[in-house]
Write a protein that holds these residues in place. Structure first.
Motif: not given
Length: 437
Positions: A320-334
């Motif tokens: 979405n910008s010059l700063l970001f060009d890749g992929e977000i990978q998120s783990e969420n656990y409890y």
């Protein structure tokens, strides 16, 4: 979390009157012995569309009518006081994604309520509508939620006892709590674990489409429950870690499945699911891109002891910008543990984690890793009746947020930027009272 759309904002007086009627009804319902609430609690869901004790009202009531035989009215209300105590004077702005709309001076403006009407015109047919209201302090969800919203609206047809279909605005079968995530009398904390279920980002409570529900090997010690669904929903996003606003994207061609394996050990089951959909209008990327989510659950509810754990992994394209060009990978656990000290008193502890990897060709390291949320909480739960529950909970929470960038020059790649991260820590308390009928 997608809430029902299409209902215009209602006057605050209507909300006050609606909640007042619910509270007025509580003593009457409590004096009835709480039989309905006990049945609902035993089903582990106030909002189940399974047969809740026959279609002839109270059975022994000689004055039965068409209403008592074919209609059911359910409802719930949780109202709370919540207060945030940041460890640092330089805290990020309040957002639903990080500190849940909490305020340093405390707020009484913290509540969730719903009314649900169920109509069974014939043994295999059910129509269900649910209206809801919620308020989370100064959360930016205030900008997207109406005072009263159409939460659920669907038709269910039961082909057999183990095979049915729901169509309309239907709760999504995801994890242990999603289908009754707001029913405070059935929850050990004010809300389910935030990193897995959230309140506004990257997850939907409902889907506009269809859900197929079926079971296999029901006469065996090992049985399977399978849900398949397809449709679309609005997806709320809070892009920055300390944002004070959210906006809506559209998720289309959404499909998913959840499978539960019920074991011979009473109360123990294992779940797994997958969800995929196309997102347009996102703040993370341009155009329409596919998002993928995978989740796993362990649910053990025994006589005096409860142990649960859930894990969710999702991938989001980001350019979405010059700063970001890749992929977000998120783990969420409890992890969640509960112990019934007495029949009425329970003690619960819960730990939540949400590590994130941001792969980015414009970052020096290529991948930036940070902790989006870490929360350790304890809750004391006292049930005056199955349909009247009091809770007091304390949480310690922390997360990392971007406070700046460092420019560097790489001989081969040119100008690169690296994030400067700062950790925000706080504790908060929530004291709540929940009612249901």
């Amino acid at each position: 979390m997608m809430r029902g759309r299409g209902m215009r904002p209602c006057q605050p007086a209507l909300v006050v009157g609606w909640i007042a009627c619910l509270l007025w009804a509580m003593p009457v319902l409590a004096e009835s012995g709480g039989s309905l609430a006990k049945t609902l609690a035993a089903q582990n869901s106030l909002l189940s569309t399974a047969d809740d004790g026959g279609s002839s009202g109270d059975g022994g009531d000689s004055g039965s009518s068409y209403w008592s035989e074919h209609f059911r009215l359910h409802g719930y209300l949780t109202t709370a006081y919540a207060e945030l105590s940041p460890d640092s004077d330089q805290q990020p702005n309040s957002s639903d994604d990080q500190i849940l709309g909490l305020e340093e001076d405390g707020t009484w403006d913290y509540r969730i309520a719903a009314l649900q009407l169920r109509y069974d015109p014939a043994p295999k047919h059910t129509l269900l509508v649910q209206l809801s209201h919620r308020k989370f302090g100064d959360s930016p969800l205030e900008d997207t939620d109406d005072d009263v919203e159409l939460d659920w609206l669907f038709y269910q047809y039961r082909f057999t006892d183990n095979f049915s279909i729901k169509a309309g605005r239907v709760p999504v079968p995801v994890g242990i709590f999603n289908e009754f995530r707001d029913v405070g009398t059935l929850l050990p904390f004010f809300r389910p674990a935030y990193v897995f279920y959230r309140e506004g980002s990257f997850v939907s409570e409902t889907i506009d489409g269809a859900v197929l529900v079926t079971s296999f090997f029901t006469d065996s010690d090992w049985s399977l429950d399978l849900d398949l669904y397809y449709g679309e929903f609005d997806l709320l996003e809070s892009v920055a870690a300390n944002t004070t606003s959210v906006f809506e994207a559209e998720a289309t061609d959404a499909y998913g499945a959840q499978l539960w394996l019920n074991t011979p050990v009473s109360g123990l089951r294992f779940g797994a699911g997958i969800q995929q959909y196309d997102v347009e209008g996102s703040g993370f990327h341009d155009g329409k891109r596919g998002w993928d989510t995978y989740h796993f659950s362990v649910d053990g509810v025994f006589d005096r002891f409860t142990a649960r754990a859930e894990y969710k992994y999702f991938e989001i394209p980001s350019n979405n910008s010059l700063l970001f060009d890749g992929e977000i990978q998120s783990e969420n656990y409890y992890f969640q543990l509960g112990f019934n000290v007495t029949e009425s008193l329970g003690l619960w502890v819960q730990s939540e984690y949400s590590p994130v990897d941001q792969s980015n060709i414009n970052l020096t390291e290529g991948t930036e890793s940070f902790q989006l949320r870490e929360d350790l909480g304890a809750s004391l739960v006292y049930s005056l009746r199955p349909n009247i529950v009091l809770k007091g909970e304390y949480h310690q929470t922390s997360f990392e947020t971007v406070v700046g960038v460092i420019p560097t020059i790489d001989p081969n790649r040119g100008l690169l930027l690296d994030f400067i991260l700062d950790e925000f820590e706080s504790d908060y308390v929530i004291i709540s009272a929940s009612f249901s009928f």
